[in-house]
Scaffold this motif. Structure first.
Motif, PDB file in Angstrom:
ATOM      1  N   THR A 194      45.432 -33.579  13.757  1.00 60.72           N
ATOM      2  CA  THR A 194      44.756 -33.380  15.039  1.00 60.72           C
ATOM      3  C   THR A 194      45.632 -32.627  16.022  1.00 60.72           C
ATOM      4  O   THR A 194      46.829 -32.904  16.135  1.00 60.72           O
ATOM      5  CB  THR A 194      44.372 -34.754  15.638  1.00 60.72           C
ATOM      6  N   VAL A 204      33.034 -31.640  20.024  1.00 64.01           N
ATOM      7  CA  VAL A 204      34.225 -32.265  20.618  1.00 64.01           C
ATOM      8  C   VAL A 204      35.002 -31.180  21.345  1.00 64.01           C
ATOM      9  O   VAL A 204      35.418 -30.199  20.733  1.00 64.01           O
ATOM     10  CB  VAL A 204      35.109 -32.927  19.531  1.00 64.01           C
ATOM     11  N   THR A 257      31.611 -28.928  16.575  1.00 63.98           N
ATOM     12  CA  THR A 257      30.830 -30.146  16.308  1.00 63.98           C
ATOM     13  C   THR A 257      30.615 -30.945  17.592  1.00 63.98           C
ATOM     14  O   THR A 257      30.218 -32.110  17.543  1.00 63.98           O
ATOM     15  CB  THR A 257      31.529 -31.040  15.257  1.00 63.98           C
ATOM     16  N   TYR A 270      35.964 -31.767   9.187  1.00 66.82           N
ATOM     17  CA  TYR A 270      36.434 -31.130  10.415  1.00 66.82           C
ATOM     18  C   TYR A 270      35.671 -31.683  11.610  1.00 66.82           C
ATOM     19  O   TYR A 270      34.480 -32.017  11.508  1.00 66.82           O
ATOM     20  CB  TYR A 270      36.207 -29.615  10.325  1.00 66.82           C
ATOM     21  N   ARG A 271      36.360 -31.765  12.738  1.00 67.68           N
ATOM     22  CA  ARG A 271      35.718 -32.131  14.005  1.00 67.68           C
ATOM     23  C   ARG A 271      36.391 -31.317  15.102  1.00 67.68           C
ATOM     24  O   ARG A 271      37.625 -31.234  15.136  1.00 67.68           O
ATOM     25  CB  ARG A 271      35.918 -33.630  14.262  1.00 67.68           C
ATOM     26  N   GLY A 286      30.824 -38.042  13.388  1.00 67.06           N
ATOM     27  CA  GLY A 286      31.283 -36.913  14.213  1.00 67.06           C
ATOM     28  C   GLY A 286      31.938 -35.812  13.393  1.00 67.06           C
ATOM     29  O   GLY A 286      32.108 -34.691  13.874  1.00 67.06           O
ATOM     30  N   TYR A 287      32.304 -36.109  12.152  1.00 68.57           N
ATOM     31  CA  TYR A 287      32.953 -35.095  11.310  1.00 68.57           C
ATOM     32  C   TYR A 287      31.908 -34.367  10.480  1.00 68.57           C
ATOM     33  O   TYR A 287      30.898 -34.951  10.067  1.00 68.57           O
ATOM     34  CB  TYR A 287      33.979 -35.746  10.375  1.00 68.57           C
ATOM     35  N   GLU A 288      32.178 -33.093  10.234  1.00 69.96           N
ATOM     36  CA  GLU A 288      31.319 -32.300   9.342  1.00 69.96           C
ATOM     37  C   GLU A 288      32.113 -31.911   8.110  1.00 69.96           C
ATOM     38  O   GLU A 288      33.338 -31.814   8.162  1.00 69.96           O
ATOM     39  CB  GLU A 288      30.879 -31.011  10.068  1.00 69.96           C
TER      40      GLU A 288
END
Ligand code: FE2
Length: 378
Positions: free
Chosen positions: A77, A59, A57, A52-53, A163-165
């Motif tokens: 998205t 963004v 996070t 997820y982003r 950037g993604y978790e």
């Protein structure tokens, strides 16, 4: 223009093209509500949410969910406000595929070579850093507003992309459906444009024509289309391109173009090694498929010869079969996965055949026309 510039003008006969592509890195969709679309792909298609982003996070203007099954990865998205190009995209096209991202060894070389050969430059090579290392990406355009992002990830070991978790599954029990990898992704373009886009893949990317279908192959009493299948050197990327052809009534390709408001991705075909189990689970999960008339199965064995599967089971699940010189394939198509009659999915199992189900086109398109008729668009 200098002499050396003239020499760089694309010429498919003489231009050296060497862009090794390992496969489809991911497919990114732009949608109105990514959180709910993610749930549909997981609860319906059996994908697992993995990354997820979004605002949490850091963004601020978008939210993206990554879902995964086998080697298939879909990024979903949404814009978080009206002032982003993603909001414009969703406004114009509805939910749809924006990016067919390609996994390469050298994203800068892929960008440089394709652009030198005439590809539409969208984003120059850019490095991105995160906890798991760095990636390099670059983007070129294709039909409509669709694009290809080259992803180089050999120095990255983190979650999906920088950037993604990780997305926590918690108590969610996903009913996986055995979908393994992207087999092919089909684009619809305007009448008269199929050859131009096929040549685009040939001259810019070094793809070759795998198969051609004309209106004699793909027509019913009412409507028809033409299709050209482009593939890369190792065969991992297969991108058929369709255009509408004249018929008594409106081609399904034209219906797509009318609703998507431009050329775009028509369907994503996902391979499974057990289509019976896959379709059975997909149906249990609530995914709706095109209806195949019972008459399709009456002379099926005469048409395709001996097959491993029980024909009654195939009939129950409405799975289609086709054979060519190399073997056979089983396939089935979902109904569109959004309210506009645009993007749908295909489930395919190949048992030798490298074709696209030419023998099923007529039955299939009659089934599509039945749906078109119900929408008042035939
Ligand atoms: Fe297909």
């Amino acid at each position: 223009m200098t002499q050396s510039n003239i020499e760089t003008v694309a010429d498919p006969q003489t231009t050296e093209i060497d862009i090794p592509i390992h496969g489809t890195d991911h497919v990114e969709m732009y949608v109105g509500n990514a959180k709910q679309a993610m749930h549909f792909f997981c609860s319906g298609f059996g994908f697992r949410p993995v990354a997820y982003r979004g605002p949490e996070t850091g963004v601020k203007d978008t939210a993206s969910y990554v879902v995964e099954q086998g080697k298939v990865r879909i990024v979903i998205t949404s814009p978080l406000g009206p002032d982003s190009p993603i909001a414009d995209h969703v406004h114009r096209h509805g939910d749809g595929v924006k990016d067919i991202a390609l996994w390469v060894d050298d994203a800068a070389a892929a960008f440089d070579q394709t652009v030198k050969n005439g590809a539409i430059p969208i984003a120059e090579p850019t490095e991105e850093y995160g906890d798991g290392g760095k990636i390099l990406k670059a983007t070129v355009g294709t039909y409509g507003e669709t694009q290809h992002t080259f992803i180089q990830r050999d120095e990255f070991e983190g979650t999906f992309l920088p950037g993604y978790e990780e997305y926590g599954l918690e108590d969610w029990k996903i009913n996986e459906t055995n979908l393994e990898f992207v087999d092919h992704i089909v684009g619809n373009v305007e009448d008269g444009k199929m050859n131009d886009w096929a040549e685009y893949y040939e001259s810019c990317f070094g793809f070759h024509v795998l198969q051609n279908f004309d209106e004699k192959d793909i027509s019913t009493k009412y409507s028809s289309l033409r299709s050209r299948v482009m593939k890369n050197a190792n065969g991992r990327i297969k991108l058929p391109i369709n255009e509408p052809a004249e018929g008594l009534k409106k081609s399904q390709i034209q219906e797509y173009l009318d609703y998507y408001k431009s050329p775009g991705v028509q369907h994503v075909a996902l391979h499974t090694n057990d289509i019976i189990q896959a379709v059975d689970r997909l149906r249990t999960n609530g995914i709706k498929f095109l209806q195949v008339p019972d008459s399709y199965y009456e002379n099926l064995l005469d048409r395709v010869g001996d097959i491993d599967e029980d024909i009654e089971v195939l009939k129950d699940l409405h799975v289609l079969v086709d054979r060519d010189e190399q073997g056979y394939l089983l396939q089935l198509f979902t109904k569109p996965v959004e309210d506009r009659p645009t993007l749908f999915f295909e489930v395919i199992q190949r048992k030798g055949s490298q074709g696209f189900g030419k023998g099923n086109f007529k039955a299939l398109f009659e089934a599509i026309e039945y749906e078109q008729q119900k929408r008042g668009n035939l």
